[in-house]
Write a protein that holds these residues in place. Structure first.
Motif, PDB file in Angstrom:
ATOM      1  N   LEU A   1       0.909  -1.250  -0.060  1.00 16.93           N
ATOM      2  CA  LEU A   1       0.128  -0.132  -0.050  1.00 16.93           C
ATOM      3  C   LEU A   1       0.926   1.254  -0.175  1.00 16.93           C
ATOM      4  CD1 LEU A   1      -3.040   1.216   0.385  1.00 16.93           C
ATOM      5  CD2 LEU A   1      -2.533   1.088   2.838  1.00 16.93           C
ATOM      6  N   ARG A   2       1.755   1.365   0.993  1.00 17.92           N
ATOM      7  CA  ARG A   2       2.747   2.520   1.161  1.00 17.92           C
ATOM      8  C   ARG A   2       3.507   2.576  -0.280  1.00 17.92           C
ATOM      9  NH1 ARG A   2       2.603   6.823   1.553  1.00 17.92           N
ATOM     10  NH2 ARG A   2       4.446   8.057   2.074  1.00 17.92           N
ATOM     11  N   GLU A   3       4.153   1.803  -0.639  1.00 19.42           N
ATOM     12  CA  GLU A   3       4.706   1.966  -1.799  1.00 19.42           C
ATOM     13  C   GLU A   3       4.264   2.200  -3.088  1.00 19.42           C
ATOM     14  OE1 GLU A   3       7.528  -1.013  -4.698  1.00 19.42           O
ATOM     15  OE2 GLU A   3       6.838  -1.855  -2.792  1.00 19.42           O
ATOM     16  N   PHE A   4       2.811   1.678  -3.169  1.00 14.17           N
ATOM     17  CA  PHE A   4       1.891   2.519  -4.280  1.00 14.17           C
ATOM     18  C   PHE A   4       1.542   3.675  -4.080  1.00 14.17           C
ATOM     19  CE2 PHE A   4      -2.187   2.703  -6.047  1.00 14.17           C
ATOM     20  CZ  PHE A   4      -2.114   2.495  -7.569  1.00 14.17           C
ATOM     21  N   THR A   5       0.989   4.057  -2.896  1.00 14.63           N
ATOM     22  CA  THR A   5       0.232   5.545  -2.916  1.00 14.63           C
ATOM     23  C   THR A   5       1.527   6.556  -2.649  1.00 14.63           C
ATOM     24  OG1 THR A   5       0.164   5.246  -0.364  1.00 14.63           O
ATOM     25  CG2 THR A   5      -1.676   4.603  -1.661  1.00 14.63           C
ATOM     26  N   GLY A   6       2.680   6.039  -1.903  1.00 10.23           N
ATOM     27  CA  GLY A   6       3.656   6.922  -2.027  1.00 10.23           C
ATOM     28  C   GLY A   6       4.154   7.453  -3.157  1.00 10.23           C
ATOM     29  N   LYS A   7       4.133   6.913  -4.347  1.00 10.99           N
ATOM     30  CA  LYS A   7       4.695   7.395  -5.781  1.00 10.99           C
ATOM     31  C   LYS A   7       3.577   8.495  -6.210  1.00 10.99           C
ATOM     32  CE  LYS A   7       4.696   5.492 -10.212  1.00 10.99           C
ATOM     33  NZ  LYS A   7       4.069   4.385 -11.194  1.00 10.99           N
ATOM     34  N   TYR A   8       2.426   8.163  -5.885  1.00 12.83           N
ATOM     35  CA  TYR A   8       1.362   9.228  -6.598  1.00 12.83           C
ATOM     36  C   TYR A   8       1.288  10.224  -5.588  1.00 12.83           C
ATOM     37  CZ  TYR A   8       0.544   5.521 -10.022  1.00 12.83           C
ATOM     38  OH  TYR A   8       0.725   4.755 -11.026  1.00 12.83           O
ATOM     39  N   GLU A   9       1.448  10.147  -4.321  1.00 19.39           N
ATOM     40  CA  GLU A   9       1.556  11.106  -3.274  1.00 19.39           C
ATOM     41  C   GLU A   9       2.523  12.262  -3.751  1.00 19.39           C
ATOM     42  OE1 GLU A   9       1.234  10.537   1.024  1.00 19.39           O
ATOM     43  OE2 GLU A   9       2.700  12.209   1.260  1.00 19.39           O
ATOM     44  N   ALA A  10       3.616  11.744  -3.835  1.00 23.65           N
ATOM     45  CA  ALA A  10       4.921  12.607  -4.390  1.00 23.65           C
ATOM     46  C   ALA A  10       4.648  13.209  -5.658  1.00 23.65           C
ATOM     47  CB  ALA A  10       6.138  11.787  -4.539  1.00 23.65           C
ATOM     48  N   ALA A  11       3.941  12.678  -6.531  1.00 24.35           N
ATOM     49  CA  ALA A  11       3.776  13.150  -7.775  1.00 24.35           C
ATOM     50  C   ALA A  11       2.647  14.577  -7.725  1.00 24.35           C
ATOM     51  CB  ALA A  11       3.336  12.214  -8.852  1.00 24.35           C
ATOM     52  N   PHE A  12       1.972  14.044  -6.591  1.00 21.65           N
ATOM     53  CA  PHE A  12       0.753  15.127  -6.642  1.00 21.65           C
ATOM     54  C   PHE A  12       1.455  16.589  -6.074  1.00 21.65           C
ATOM     55  CE2 PHE A  12      -2.300  17.311  -3.875  1.00 21.65           C
ATOM     56  CZ  PHE A  12      -3.168  17.607  -4.831  1.00 21.65           C
ATOM     57  N   PHE A  13       2.239  16.343  -5.054  1.00 24.75           N
ATOM     58  CA  PHE A  13       2.890  17.680  -4.586  1.00 24.75           C
ATOM     59  C   PHE A  13       3.807  18.137  -5.369  1.00 24.75           C
ATOM     60  CE2 PHE A  13       0.778  15.667  -0.557  1.00 24.75           C
ATOM     61  CZ  PHE A  13       0.141  16.706  -0.296  1.00 24.75           C
ATOM     62  N   GLU A  14       4.310  17.470  -6.039  1.00 27.98           N
ATOM     63  CA  GLU A  14       5.380  18.139  -7.154  1.00 27.98           C
ATOM     64  C   GLU A  14       4.479  18.817  -8.285  1.00 27.98           C
ATOM     65  OE1 GLU A  14       7.561  15.513  -9.704  1.00 27.98           O
ATOM     66  OE2 GLU A  14       8.465  14.726  -7.997  1.00 27.98           O
ATOM     67  N   ASP A  15       3.290  18.261  -8.556  1.00 24.83           N
ATOM     68  CA  ASP A  15       2.384  18.801  -9.696  1.00 24.83           C
ATOM     69  C   ASP A  15       1.833  20.064  -8.918  1.00 24.83           C
ATOM     70  OD1 ASP A  15       2.897  16.864 -11.205  1.00 24.83           O
ATOM     71  OD2 ASP A  15       1.081  15.861 -11.203  1.00 24.83           O
ATOM     72  N   LEU A  16       1.628  20.125  -7.583  1.00 26.50           N
ATOM     73  CA  LEU A  16       0.871  21.362  -6.958  1.00 26.50           C
ATOM     74  C   LEU A  16       1.781  22.547  -7.287  1.00 26.50           C
ATOM     75  CD1 LEU A  16      -1.633  21.393  -4.967  1.00 26.50           C
ATOM     76  CD2 LEU A  16      -0.048  21.485  -3.036  1.00 26.50           C
TER      77      LEU A  16
END
Ligand code: AMP
Ligand code: ZN
Length: 476
Positions: free
Chosen positions: A86-101
């Motif tokens: 779960l953490r590995e999967f969500t971590g990737k998209y969470e990091a991308a989200f805050f970069e995009d922000l």
């Protein structure tokens, strides 16, 4: 002048009056991190950023919370399919989200709580609901919210949407996180562990399982902002059931009003249609960057439409954004050029600018945004100002001090718009404004302050050269 906002709770435009002194609590439902956020999601997040920036522009202190939904039905399905943790999967998209922000120049929220890090708070909220007898464990092991008991306790289910009482079917249950108004029923707070959940489960008083999506936001928002707060935002698709259920859970547990103002952004369509991968009109922010557009252009375009109007996103619109920004940049560039020449050494009598210009920009811009964030009128004020300033520039009406005053006004309104300046402009407005402050300090013989500002400019990468025509900025 007061701010007016459309409150979904009252279905009307209301004066915005914070419920107490101090920080305004603002909760924006954040991303479900199972993929890269798409341009529709970004419309909603940029809208949230505009609300926060405008409140701050008006002098309010804001506590901005944006949760990260890192466990729910869709995520679990993807974790299973991709055979990751779960953490590995969500971590990737969470990091991308805050970069995009950041790419879109949205201010970083002060709090970014993850659902998986609030399981104890979620459990204790469900325990409260069980103790108040508005939640119960069903035979399938899951815990549900009882709409019938909630209403019997004198509470109102259906505050954000009108529900037909005949459609309320007491005792019927819905387990999935997303459902339509037609299938309104008792909804899941805690979902008993199922084989397809894999490793995603936590212990609880009701056995192993995981939280429902709605309870996550109630628990995290109230933990950080308290049982009652002022603003809660999201896209219009969240009104039902997500936000309706958040109200029921929160008010069911605390017995007091949850949120004073609910703000919802309308959806974004692409080329007139709902985004879908099969139609080929599905864009993430990264897809658009790969096409050569910048975060600044995309932010500008997303900010051109009123938040309550459906917005039709097109690639042509992005080209238009580029052209509009070039007009602003050209004007700012000229102001910088004049402004960086510095104050005339002596005797130069300042030319009074003709009527219009800077004071009008601030007043018209503020009035527009105070009117339920009337962004079209706000851009209208900006482009009137650009036209007027260009005219004054063409007529040689502006002296350096006036150019810097105009830039200072632009900086103020840009603290709300957040579009900044083109990287090509030689000296950015905030640097020119610092130069102005240094000149004022020197004039007042406050050399300590003048030197401090010189150092500040140096730290920002700019040097001041004193020339016979006055000080000039030079990039280090
Ligand atoms: P999600 O990551 O799916 O939870 O969605 C994040 C935010 O994007 C929510 O506030 C949604 O309401 C919003 N949203 C989803 N689709 C669109 C769309 N097409 N246009 C505008 N906002 C959207
Ligand atoms: Zn939420």
């Amino acid at each position: 002048m007061g701010l007016k906002l459309f409150n979904t709770l009252s279905r009307s435009i209301q004066d915005f009056t914070p419920s107490r002194q101090g920080r305004i609590g603002m909760y924006c439902c954040g991303p479900t991190v199972y993929d890269f956020a798409h341009i529709g999601n970004w419309r909603t997040f940029v809208f949230g950023d505009l609300v926060r920036r405008h409140l701050e522009f008006k002098g309010h202190a804001v506590a901005h919370v944006m949760n990260v939904t890192d466990v729910e039905d869709k995520i679990i399905k993807r974790v299973r399919e991709t055979k990751t943790s779960l953490r590995e999967f969500t971590g990737k998209y969470e990091a991308a989200f805050f970069e995009d922000l950041k790419t879109l120049n949205c201010l970083e929220p002060h709090h970014k709580p993850r659902a998986t890090e609030h399981i104890p708070e979620i459990i204790s909220l469900i325990e409260k609901l069980v103790a108040r007898r508005v939640a119960y464990q069903a035979a399938d092991g899951s815990v549900y919210f009882s709409i019938e008991k909630y209403q019997a306790a004198g509470c109102h289910y259906g505050q954000l949407v009108k529900l037909n009482p005949d459609e309320l079917r007491p005792g019927e249950r819905v387990k999935s996180d997303e459902y339509a108004k037609e299938s309104v029923a008792d909804f899941a707070l805690w979902k008993a562990r199922a084989p397809e959940d894999g490793d995603v489960f936590w212990p609880s008083p009701w056995g192993e399982g995981r939280p429902g999506w709605h309870i996550e936001c109630s628990a995290m928002s109230m933990k950080i902002l308290g049982p009652g707060f002022d603003l809660h935002l999201g896209g219009e698709d969240l009104i039902f059931p997500h936000h309706e259920d958040e109200i029921a859970q929160s008010e069911g547990a605390t017995g007091r009003p949850f949120v004073k103002y609910w703000l919802h952004g309308a959806h974004l369509l692409v080329e007139g249609r709902k985004m879908s991968k099969s139609l080929g009109n599905f864009f993430t922010l990264r897809d658009l960057l790969a096409k050569g557009f910048t975060g600044r252009e995309i932010r500008y375009l997303l900010l051109t439409a009123h938040y309550r109007e459906t917005f039709n996103f097109t690639l042509e619109g992005l080209q238009g954004a580029r052209t509009a920004l070039a007009r602003i940049d050209e004007c700012l560039g000229k102001l910088c050029e004049i402004g960086s020449l510095g104050v005339p050494p002596s005797g130069g009598s300042p030319v009074t600018p003709p009527e219009g210009g800077t004071p009008n920009l601030l007043a018209a811009f503020t009035a527009a945004l105070n009117d339920d964030l009337n962004i079209s009128a706000a851009w209208g004020a900006v482009f009137d100002w650009v036209r007027e300033t260009n005219r004054q520039l063409a007529d040689n009406f502006l002296n350096p001090a006036q150019a810097r005053a105009a830039l200072a006004a632009w900086n103020k309104i840009d603290s709300v718009l957040g579009i900044g300046t083109s990287p090509e402009i030689e000296s950015p407005p905030e640097i020119v404004v610092l130069l102005e402050a240094r000149q004022a300090a020197r004039k007042a013989k406050d050399f300590k302050r003048a030197d401090a500002i010189r150092d500040e400019l140096k730290a920002k990468g700019w040097a001041i050269e004193d020339t016979p025509k006055g000080p000039k900025l030079k990039k280090l």
